[in-house]
Design a protein around this motif. Sequence first.
Motif, short mmCIF file in Angstrom:
data_model
loop_
_atom_site.label_atom_id
_atom_site.label_comp_id
_atom_site.label_asym_id
_atom_site.label_seq_id
_atom_site.Cartn_x
_atom_site.Cartn_y
_atom_site.Cartn_z
N ARG A 63 14.34 -21.49 24.12
CA ARG A 63 15.24 -21.75 22.99
C ARG A 63 15.76 -20.45 22.37
O ARG A 63 16.95 -20.32 22.09
N SER A 67 19.64 -19.20 22.55
CA SER A 67 20.39 -19.04 21.30
C SER A 67 20.99 -17.64 21.21
O SER A 67 22.16 -17.48 20.83
N TRP A 86 23.18 -11.56 15.28
CA TRP A 86 22.37 -12.76 15.48
C TRP A 86 21.00 -12.59 14.82
O TRP A 86 20.50 -13.49 14.16
N TRP A 90 19.01 -14.84 12.03
CA TRP A 90 17.66 -15.35 12.29
C TRP A 90 16.70 -14.90 11.18
O TRP A 90 15.91 -15.68 10.66
#
Length: 176
Positions: A63, A67, A86, A90
């Motif tokens: 996952r 992502s 990113w 997160w």
Amino acid sequence: MDDEEARTRLLDAAEELFYCHGIQAVGMDRIRTASGVPLKRLYRLYPAKDALVTAYLERRDRRWTASLREAVAASAQPPVLAVFDWLARWFSEPDFRGCAFLNAYGELGSAAPEVVRVHKAELHALLAGLVPDAAPPALADQLLILVEGATTVAALSPGPEPALRAREVAEVLLRQ
């Protein structure tokens, strides 16, 4: 409930509990309670806690990596910088608690599942594939250290700042 649903429920519960509280602090009975899966089925699907920990980390690896890859592919930013964008998102998630793989290694040491090392090798390979062709060979190593360092700092002080500072350093490295 069939085995596939039971597996999903168990992995969902394991991911939430292990990531939030730690692997050693969470027993199989707590996972059984949180998942609603009978203990007999839990042990049939995952005969030992180690098997459940490995399955949890393998699923999280798939996952997490997917992502990250999707975000980089969709970004208008240079690929290396998109990684840090990113990361900033997160690190800002309300349940962010650092890197599950480093957390697992920190708890389990050399007994940590091999997926921890595989995840880090995959991350290094992903970063190496994003650097410009003319970049020095050490750039992927440097970027990995930036990613891991930013993640560790963010685990202590969640929010986008560690990723944004690491992005600034990555920009300097890319210009050299």
